[in-house]
Scaffold this motif. Structure first.
Motif, PDB file in Angstrom:
ATOM      1  N   MET A 169     -14.629  -5.388 -14.667  1.00  0.00           N
ATOM      2  CA  MET A 169     -15.230  -4.092 -14.397  1.00  0.00           C
ATOM      3  C   MET A 169     -16.040  -4.137 -13.106  1.00  0.00           C
ATOM      4  O   MET A 169     -15.993  -3.211 -12.293  1.00  0.00           O
ATOM      5  CB  MET A 169     -16.129  -3.671 -15.565  1.00  0.00           C
ATOM      6  CG  MET A 169     -15.379  -3.232 -16.799  1.00  0.00           C
ATOM      7  SD  MET A 169     -14.436  -1.716 -16.518  1.00  0.00           S
ATOM      8  CE  MET A 169     -15.773  -0.542 -16.292  1.00  0.00           C
ATOM      9  N   ALA A 170     -16.771  -5.218 -12.897  1.00  0.00           N
ATOM     10  CA  ALA A 170     -17.574  -5.342 -11.688  1.00  0.00           C
ATOM     11  C   ALA A 170     -16.686  -5.360 -10.447  1.00  0.00           C
ATOM     12  O   ALA A 170     -16.978  -4.733  -9.427  1.00  0.00           O
ATOM     13  CB  ALA A 170     -18.428  -6.610 -11.742  1.00  0.00           C
ATOM     14  N   ILE A 171     -15.569  -6.104 -10.542  1.00  0.00           N
ATOM     15  CA  ILE A 171     -14.623  -6.168  -9.422  1.00  0.00           C
ATOM     16  C   ILE A 171     -14.021  -4.802  -9.152  1.00  0.00           C
ATOM     17  O   ILE A 171     -13.866  -4.372  -8.007  1.00  0.00           O
ATOM     18  CB  ILE A 171     -13.517  -7.205  -9.714  1.00  0.00           C
ATOM     19  CG1 ILE A 171     -14.116  -8.618  -9.740  1.00  0.00           C
ATOM     20  CG2 ILE A 171     -12.396  -7.106  -8.680  1.00  0.00           C
ATOM     21  CD1 ILE A 171     -13.150  -9.678 -10.235  1.00  0.00           C
ATOM     22  N   LEU A 172     -13.674  -4.094 -10.246  1.00  0.00           N
ATOM     23  CA  LEU A 172     -13.085  -2.765 -10.100  1.00  0.00           C
ATOM     24  C   LEU A 172     -14.031  -1.819  -9.377  1.00  0.00           C
ATOM     25  O   LEU A 172     -13.638  -1.136  -8.430  1.00  0.00           O
ATOM     26  CB  LEU A 172     -12.748  -2.190 -11.482  1.00  0.00           C
ATOM     27  CG  LEU A 172     -12.301  -0.711 -11.504  1.00  0.00           C
ATOM     28  CD1 LEU A 172     -11.032  -0.526 -10.697  1.00  0.00           C
ATOM     29  CD2 LEU A 172     -12.106  -0.247 -12.942  1.00  0.00           C
ATOM     30  N   PHE A 173     -15.304  -1.787  -9.788  1.00  0.00           N
ATOM     31  CA  PHE A 173     -16.246  -0.865  -9.159  1.00  0.00           C
ATOM     32  C   PHE A 173     -16.567  -1.283  -7.734  1.00  0.00           C
ATOM     33  O   PHE A 173     -16.792  -0.428  -6.876  1.00  0.00           O
ATOM     34  CB  PHE A 173     -17.524  -0.751  -9.992  1.00  0.00           C
ATOM     35  CG  PHE A 173     -17.381   0.183 -11.149  1.00  0.00           C
ATOM     36  CD1 PHE A 173     -17.384   1.559 -10.947  1.00  0.00           C
ATOM     37  CD2 PHE A 173     -17.212  -0.293 -12.440  1.00  0.00           C
ATOM     38  CE1 PHE A 173     -17.237   2.433 -12.008  1.00  0.00           C
ATOM     39  CE2 PHE A 173     -17.061   0.577 -13.504  1.00  0.00           C
ATOM     40  CZ  PHE A 173     -17.068   1.952 -13.293  1.00  0.00           C
ATOM     41  N   ALA A 174     -16.565  -2.580  -7.453  1.00  0.00           N
ATOM     42  CA  ALA A 174     -16.763  -3.029  -6.078  1.00  0.00           C
ATOM     43  C   ALA A 174     -15.601  -2.562  -5.205  1.00  0.00           C
ATOM     44  O   ALA A 174     -15.786  -2.131  -4.063  1.00  0.00           O
ATOM     45  CB  ALA A 174     -16.883  -4.555  -6.021  1.00  0.00           C
ATOM     46  N   ALA A 175     -14.397  -2.627  -5.756  1.00  0.00           N
ATOM     47  CA  ALA A 175     -13.218  -2.182  -5.016  1.00  0.00           C
ATOM     48  C   ALA A 175     -13.270  -0.681  -4.767  1.00  0.00           C
ATOM     49  O   ALA A 175     -12.959  -0.196  -3.678  1.00  0.00           O
ATOM     50  CB  ALA A 175     -11.947  -2.542  -5.782  1.00  0.00           C
ATOM     51  N   LEU A 176     -13.691   0.072  -5.781  1.00  0.00           N
ATOM     52  CA  LEU A 176     -13.793   1.517  -5.620  1.00  0.00           C
ATOM     53  C   LEU A 176     -14.838   1.882  -4.576  1.00  0.00           C
ATOM     54  O   LEU A 176     -14.653   2.823  -3.796  1.00  0.00           O
ATOM     55  CB  LEU A 176     -14.127   2.180  -6.957  1.00  0.00           C
ATOM     56  CG  LEU A 176     -13.010   2.179  -7.997  1.00  0.00           C
ATOM     57  CD1 LEU A 176     -13.527   2.743  -9.313  1.00  0.00           C
ATOM     58  CD2 LEU A 176     -11.814   2.995  -7.514  1.00  0.00           C
ATOM     59  N   ALA A 177     -15.928   1.136  -4.550  1.00  0.00           N
ATOM     60  CA  ALA A 177     -16.970   1.404  -3.563  1.00  0.00           C
ATOM     61  C   ALA A 177     -16.432   1.180  -2.158  1.00  0.00           C
ATOM     62  O   ALA A 177     -16.721   1.931  -1.228  1.00  0.00           O
ATOM     63  CB  ALA A 177     -18.188   0.511  -3.817  1.00  0.00           C
ATOM     64  N   ALA A 178     -15.621   0.121  -1.993  1.00  0.00           N
ATOM     65  CA  ALA A 178     -15.026  -0.148  -0.682  1.00  0.00           C
ATOM     66  C   ALA A 178     -14.019   0.926  -0.317  1.00  0.00           C
ATOM     67  O   ALA A 178     -13.957   1.400   0.819  1.00  0.00           O
ATOM     68  CB  ALA A 178     -14.349  -1.529  -0.691  1.00  0.00           C
ATOM     69  N   LEU A 179     -13.225   1.343  -1.292  1.00  0.00           N
ATOM     70  CA  LEU A 179     -12.211   2.362  -1.030  1.00  0.00           C
ATOM     71  C   LEU A 179     -12.826   3.700  -0.677  1.00  0.00           C
ATOM     72  O   LEU A 179     -12.217   4.524   0.001  1.00  0.00           O
ATOM     73  CB  LEU A 179     -11.304   2.518  -2.258  1.00  0.00           C
ATOM     74  CG  LEU A 179     -10.366   1.346  -2.531  1.00  0.00           C
ATOM     75  CD1 LEU A 179      -9.667   1.535  -3.867  1.00  0.00           C
ATOM     76  CD2 LEU A 179      -9.331   1.204  -1.416  1.00  0.00           C
ATOM     77  N   ALA A 180     -14.061   3.932  -1.143  1.00  0.00           N
ATOM     78  CA  ALA A 180     -14.733   5.195  -0.838  1.00  0.00           C
ATOM     79  C   ALA A 180     -14.939   5.358   0.658  1.00  0.00           C
ATOM     80  O   ALA A 180     -15.237   6.442   1.130  1.00  0.00           O
ATOM     81  CB  ALA A 180     -16.073   5.271  -1.564  1.00  0.00           C
ATOM     82  N   GLY A 181     -14.782   4.267   1.420  1.00  0.00           N
ATOM     83  CA  GLY A 181     -14.955   4.344   2.860  1.00  0.00           C
ATOM     84  C   GLY A 181     -13.670   4.594   3.614  1.00  0.00           C
ATOM     85  O   GLY A 181     -13.678   4.645   4.837  1.00  0.00           O
ATOM     86  N   CYS A 182     -12.520   4.739   2.931  1.00  0.00           N
ATOM     87  CA  CYS A 182     -11.259   4.993   3.609  1.00  0.00           C
ATOM     88  C   CYS A 182     -11.298   6.346   4.301  1.00  0.00           C
ATOM     89  O   CYS A 182     -11.886   7.298   3.805  1.00  0.00           O
ATOM     90  CB  CYS A 182     -10.101   4.946   2.606  1.00  0.00           C
ATOM     91  SG  CYS A 182      -9.838   3.315   1.874  1.00  0.00           S
ATOM     92  N   SER A 183     -10.650   6.421   5.456  1.00  0.00           N
ATOM     93  CA  SER A 183     -10.721   7.625   6.276  1.00  0.00           C
ATOM     94  C   SER A 183     -10.054   8.822   5.609  1.00  0.00           C
ATOM     95  O   SER A 183      -8.914   8.737   5.157  1.00  0.00           O
ATOM     96  CB  SER A 183     -10.068   7.347   7.630  1.00  0.00           C
ATOM     97  OG  SER A 183     -10.172   8.461   8.469  1.00  0.00           O
TER      98      SER A 183
END
Length: 223
Positions: A7-21
């Motif tokens: 779950m932690a990895i998933l939310f970290a990934a989502l946080a990073a993806l939130a920066g996609c253009s």
């Protein structure tokens, strides 16, 4: 333990993806929002097309605690309408077999916005310094109340914000002007102190909730 780590990895990934253009598309869709939210709020798509020949465009976002209520207001100098999108915390009663993501989709509305109303909003934004030097360094945490503005006005792009509590937030007149146009104005969450939430803090420690912070950066030369 393995579940919590995933779950932690998933939310970290989502946080990073939130920066996609963000280059367009339905920001009301929860998956699209996860990938492009930061770029959308900062108006990167508006910046890309902003020049002396571009129409004026405005995108105002009211964050009343991410995951609880976010309101998006968009308009331009061509169409006589105000587009409103509201994202809530997700009501599981709205889920259906045909659309399991319905609970997290944005509710949308479009209301008439005549020249007088548009000019009034622009004046209120100008008074709040939406088109002047941005509030460089201002941090806008997801678990807070703030306004963010991305605009192409008279051929110049500006991204800035107003965080609560602050003198600038309280003095701004444009929120009241926007809410007056909003058919859901009675459901607007007013800013308030954020109380301690033991369950939220527990979920945060185990990586089951996502927090992120947007930052007002210095404008890029030439924009």
């Amino acid at each position: 333990m393995v579940y919590h780590s995933r779950m932690a990895i998933l939310f970290a990934a989502l946080a990073a993806l939130a920066g996609c253009s963000y280059k367009g598309g339905d920001i009301g869709d929860p998956f699209h929002r996860k990938f492009h939210w930061a770029s959308f709020v900062k108006g990167e798509d508006i910046a890309q097309t902003c020049d002396a020949s571009a129409p004026d465009r405005f995108r105002l976002v009211y964050n009343a605690i991410w995951g609880e209520q976010v309101r998006v207001y968009e308009w331009d100098s061509i169409r006589e309408s105000l587009r409103i999108r509201v994202v809530g915390g997700g009501n599981l009663r709205d889920m259906t077999l045909g659309d399991p993501l319905a609970a997290w989709r944005a509710a949308e509305a479009s209301v008439p916005l005549d020249r007088t109303a548009r000019d009034g909003l622009v004046r209120a934004l100008a008074e709040a310094k939406a088109f002047g030097p941005p509030a460089v360094g201002l941090e806008l945490p997801s678990r807070s109340y703030y306004w963010a503005s991305a605009s192409c006005y008279q051929g110049r792009f500006t991204f800035t914000g107003w965080a609560y509590p602050s003198v600038e937030f309280d003095a701004a007149r444009f929120p009241a002007a926007l809410f007056a146009q909003d058919p859901g104005r009675d459901t607007v969450r007013p800013p308030a102190a954020i109380p301690m939430d033991v369950m939220y803090e527990y979920d945060k420690r185990r990586g089951a909730v996502m927090e992120f912070t947007l930052r007002v950066d210095a404008p890029v030369l030439g924009k």
